[in-house]
Design a protein around this motif. Structure first.
Motif, PDB file in Angstrom:
ATOM      1  N   GLU A  59      54.908  32.407  58.800  1.00 27.43           N
ATOM      2  CA  GLU A  59      55.108  31.589  57.566  1.00 27.43           C
ATOM      3  C   GLU A  59      56.238  31.762  57.788  1.00 27.43           C
ATOM      4  OE1 GLU A  59      53.034  32.174  53.630  1.00 27.43           O
ATOM      5  OE2 GLU A  59      51.409  34.099  54.668  1.00 27.43           O
ATOM      6  N   THR A  60      57.111  30.405  58.076  1.00 27.33           N
ATOM      7  CA  THR A  60      58.609  30.047  58.781  1.00 27.33           C
ATOM      8  C   THR A  60      58.704  29.763  57.453  1.00 27.33           C
ATOM      9  OG1 THR A  60      58.356  29.940  60.879  1.00 27.33           O
ATOM     10  CG2 THR A  60      60.536  29.775  60.091  1.00 27.33           C
ATOM     11  N   ASP A  61      58.833  29.364  56.365  1.00 31.65           N
ATOM     12  CA  ASP A  61      59.463  28.410  55.424  1.00 31.65           C
ATOM     13  C   ASP A  61      59.429  29.368  54.175  1.00 31.65           C
ATOM     14  OD1 ASP A  61      56.478  28.757  55.467  1.00 31.65           O
ATOM     15  OD2 ASP A  61      56.042  26.417  53.750  1.00 31.65           O
ATOM     16  N   VAL A  62      58.273  30.249  54.147  1.00 29.17           N
ATOM     17  CA  VAL A  62      58.180  31.281  52.927  1.00 29.17           C
ATOM     18  C   VAL A  62      59.247  31.854  53.476  1.00 29.17           C
ATOM     19  CG1 VAL A  62      56.569  33.125  51.811  1.00 29.17           C
ATOM     20  CG2 VAL A  62      55.658  31.066  52.887  1.00 29.17           C
ATOM     21  N   ALA A  63      59.233  32.576  54.135  1.00 34.15           N
ATOM     22  CA  ALA A  63      60.580  33.569  54.582  1.00 34.15           C
ATOM     23  C   ALA A  63      61.612  32.917  54.325  1.00 34.15           C
ATOM     24  CB  ALA A  63      60.162  34.029  56.407  1.00 34.15           C
ATOM     25  N   GLU A  64      62.120  31.703  54.884  1.00 36.42           N
ATOM     26  CA  GLU A  64      63.084  31.056  54.619  1.00 36.42           C
ATOM     27  C   GLU A  64      63.805  31.180  53.519  1.00 36.42           C
ATOM     28  OE1 GLU A  64      62.254  27.572  56.520  1.00 36.42           O
ATOM     29  OE2 GLU A  64      63.613  28.400  58.583  1.00 36.42           O
ATOM     30  N   GLN A  65      62.614  30.828  52.070  1.00 32.43           N
ATOM     31  CA  GLN A  65      62.967  30.521  50.899  1.00 32.43           C
ATOM     32  C   GLN A  65      62.451  32.193  50.206  1.00 32.43           C
ATOM     33  OE1 GLN A  65      59.134  28.502  49.169  1.00 32.43           O
ATOM     34  NE2 GLN A  65      59.467  26.951  50.611  1.00 32.43           N
ATOM     35  N   ALA A  66      62.854  32.863  50.928  1.00 28.14           N
ATOM     36  CA  ALA A  66      62.016  34.256  50.177  1.00 28.14           C
ATOM     37  C   ALA A  66      63.732  34.765  50.709  1.00 28.14           C
ATOM     38  CB  ALA A  66      61.421  35.615  50.993  1.00 28.14           C
ATOM     39  N   THR A  67      64.143  34.619  52.235  1.00 32.18           N
ATOM     40  CA  THR A  67      65.571  35.148  52.605  1.00 32.18           C
ATOM     41  C   THR A  67      67.159  34.253  51.634  1.00 32.18           C
ATOM     42  OG1 THR A  67      65.408  35.406  54.735  1.00 32.18           O
ATOM     43  CG2 THR A  67      67.197  35.273  54.009  1.00 32.18           C
ATOM     44  N   ALA A  68      66.467  33.424  51.130  1.00 35.90           N
ATOM     45  CA  ALA A  68      67.464  32.481  50.088  1.00 35.90           C
ATOM     46  C   ALA A  68      67.053  32.613  48.705  1.00 35.90           C
ATOM     47  CB  ALA A  68      66.945  30.921  50.077  1.00 35.90           C
ATOM     48  N   ARG A  69      66.567  33.390  48.915  1.00 34.43           N
ATOM     49  CA  ARG A  69      65.913  34.009  47.151  1.00 34.43           C
ATOM     50  C   ARG A  69      66.700  35.431  46.698  1.00 34.43           C
ATOM     51  NH1 ARG A  69      61.415  31.245  46.973  1.00 34.43           N
ATOM     52  NH2 ARG A  69      60.039  32.586  47.938  1.00 34.43           N
ATOM     53  N   ALA A  70      66.721  36.107  47.890  1.00 36.02           N
ATOM     54  CA  ALA A  70      67.187  37.408  48.120  1.00 36.02           C
ATOM     55  C   ALA A  70      68.800  37.534  48.182  1.00 36.02           C
ATOM     56  CB  ALA A  70      66.956  37.995  49.702  1.00 36.02           C
ATOM     57  N   TYR A  71      68.978  36.258  48.755  1.00 35.91           N
ATOM     58  CA  TYR A  71      70.431  36.243  48.902  1.00 35.91           C
ATOM     59  C   TYR A  71      71.110  35.588  47.410  1.00 35.91           C
ATOM     60  CZ  TYR A  71      71.833  37.232  53.893  1.00 35.91           C
ATOM     61  OH  TYR A  71      72.373  38.052  54.570  1.00 35.91           O
ATOM     62  N   LEU A  72      70.389  34.956  46.470  1.00 34.25           N
ATOM     63  CA  LEU A  72      70.459  33.908  45.328  1.00 34.25           C
ATOM     64  C   LEU A  72      70.890  35.839  44.195  1.00 34.25           C
ATOM     65  CD1 LEU A  72      71.475  32.130  43.061  1.00 34.25           C
ATOM     66  CD2 LEU A  72      68.793  32.378  42.967  1.00 34.25           C
ATOM     67  N   GLN A  73      69.986  36.956  44.763  1.00 34.28           N
ATOM     68  CA  GLN A  73      70.201  37.491  43.739  1.00 34.28           C
ATOM     69  C   GLN A  73      71.731  38.308  44.364  1.00 34.28           C
ATOM     70  OE1 GLN A  73      66.762  40.164  44.009  1.00 34.28           O
ATOM     71  NE2 GLN A  73      65.640  38.548  43.960  1.00 34.28           N
ATOM     72  N   VAL A  74      71.421  39.111  45.192  1.00 37.63           N
ATOM     73  CA  VAL A  74      72.782  39.769  45.441  1.00 37.63           C
ATOM     74  C   VAL A  74      74.467  38.736  45.256  1.00 37.63           C
ATOM     75  CG1 VAL A  74      74.199  39.708  47.390  1.00 37.63           C
ATOM     76  CG2 VAL A  74      72.053  40.365  48.075  1.00 37.63           C
ATOM     77  N   TRP A  75      74.308  37.340  45.440  1.00 37.58           N
ATOM     78  CA  TRP A  75      75.149  36.445  44.930  1.00 37.58           C
ATOM     79  C   TRP A  75      75.235  36.722  43.166  1.00 37.58           C
ATOM     80  CZ3 TRP A  75      79.455  34.304  45.623  1.00 37.58           C
ATOM     81  CH2 TRP A  75      80.012  32.893  44.886  1.00 37.58           C
ATOM     82  N   ARG A  76      74.460  37.021  42.779  1.00 37.27           N
ATOM     83  CA  ARG A  76      74.058  37.185  41.155  1.00 37.27           C
ATOM     84  C   ARG A  76      74.540  38.525  40.759  1.00 37.27           C
ATOM     85  NH1 ARG A  76      68.362  33.908  39.231  1.00 37.27           N
ATOM     86  NH2 ARG A  76      70.027  32.113  39.367  1.00 37.27           N
ATOM     87  N   SER A  77      73.850  39.649  42.005  1.00 39.94           N
ATOM     88  CA  SER A  77      75.013  40.664  41.594  1.00 39.94           C
ATOM     89  C   SER A  77      76.115  41.505  41.875  1.00 39.94           C
ATOM     90  CB  SER A  77      73.641  42.038  42.365  1.00 39.94           C
ATOM     91  OG  SER A  77      73.033  41.733  41.767  1.00 39.94           O
ATOM     92  N   ALA A  78      76.784  40.457  42.568  1.00 40.73           N
ATOM     93  CA  ALA A  78      78.549  40.574  43.356  1.00 40.73           C
ATOM     94  C   ALA A  78      79.313  41.268  42.452  1.00 40.73           C
ATOM     95  CB  ALA A  78      78.496  39.034  44.500  1.00 40.73           C
ATOM     96  N   PRO A  79      79.175  40.702  41.594  1.00 41.25           N
ATOM     97  CA  PRO A  79      79.792  40.973  40.370  1.00 41.25           C
ATOM     98  C   PRO A  79      80.391  42.443  39.535  1.00 41.25           C
ATOM     99  CG  PRO A  79      79.739  38.739  39.268  1.00 41.25           C
ATOM    100  CD  PRO A  79      78.740  39.344  40.833  1.00 41.25           C
ATOM    101  N   SER A  80      79.243  43.256  40.206  1.00 45.45           N
ATOM    102  CA  SER A  80      78.828  44.485  39.639  1.00 45.45           C
ATOM    103  C   SER A  80      79.625  45.356  40.539  1.00 45.45           C
ATOM    104  CB  SER A  80      77.640  44.382  39.055  1.00 45.45           C
ATOM    105  OG  SER A  80      76.854  43.862  39.051  1.00 45.45           O
ATOM    106  N   PHE A  81      79.340  44.854  41.764  1.00 50.61           N
ATOM    107  CA  PHE A  81      79.177  45.956  43.214  1.00 50.61           C
ATOM    108  C   PHE A  81      80.435  46.389  43.242  1.00 50.61           C
ATOM    109  CE2 PHE A  81      80.281  45.870  47.815  1.00 50.61           C
ATOM    110  CZ  PHE A  81      79.521  46.297  48.014  1.00 50.61           C
TER     111      PHE A  81
END
Length: 121
Positions: free
Chosen positions: A51-73
């Motif tokens: 499921e490449t398209d699902v993997a791509e979307q999941a990867t994007a959402r994981a990076y979004l979580q990291v972006w949102r967490s970055a200020p507290s990193f």
């Protein structure tokens, strides 16, 4: 950013990039993504099979979580890759439970989530 990579180990450079992203440096986040995306996509693809398209979307959402967490990193709290992998595993768990939010793209979401990047009307 070449200075970061030349002065530190690869892990330290990744940590420095995420720390800079936490201060709003979009270019640092792009470099962080470039250095780590193959690993995260590989993890998602391995867990999700063909499921490449699902993997791509999941990867994007994981990076979004990291972006949102970055200020507290902060690198002294642990490596950036740990934060990234935790975000990826959370996304996989949400996929398993089918409780994940839908988002059109990570670039759109990051732009919308960043006060420095969003358009004002």
């Amino acid at each position: 950013m070449d200075e970061l990579q030349g002065q530190h180990s690869p892990g330290a450079a990744i940590d420095d990039l995420l720390a800079a992203a936490g201060h709003g440096d979009v270019d640092a986040f792009a470099a962080f993504y470039d250095l780590t995306a193959a690993m995260v996509f590989g993890l998602m693809r391995g867990a999700l099979g063909k499921e490449t398209d699902v993997a791509e979307q999941a990867t994007a959402r994981a990076y979004l979580q990291v972006w949102r967490s970055a200020p507290s990193f902060h690198p002294s709290d642990g490596p950036a890759t740990a934060l990234l992998l935790i975000s990826a595993w959370r996304e996989l768990a949400a996929l398993r439970d089918d409780t994940r939010p839908r988002s059109p793209s990570v670039v759109h979401a990051i732009t919308a989530a960043s006060p420095d990047c969003s358009e004002t009307t």
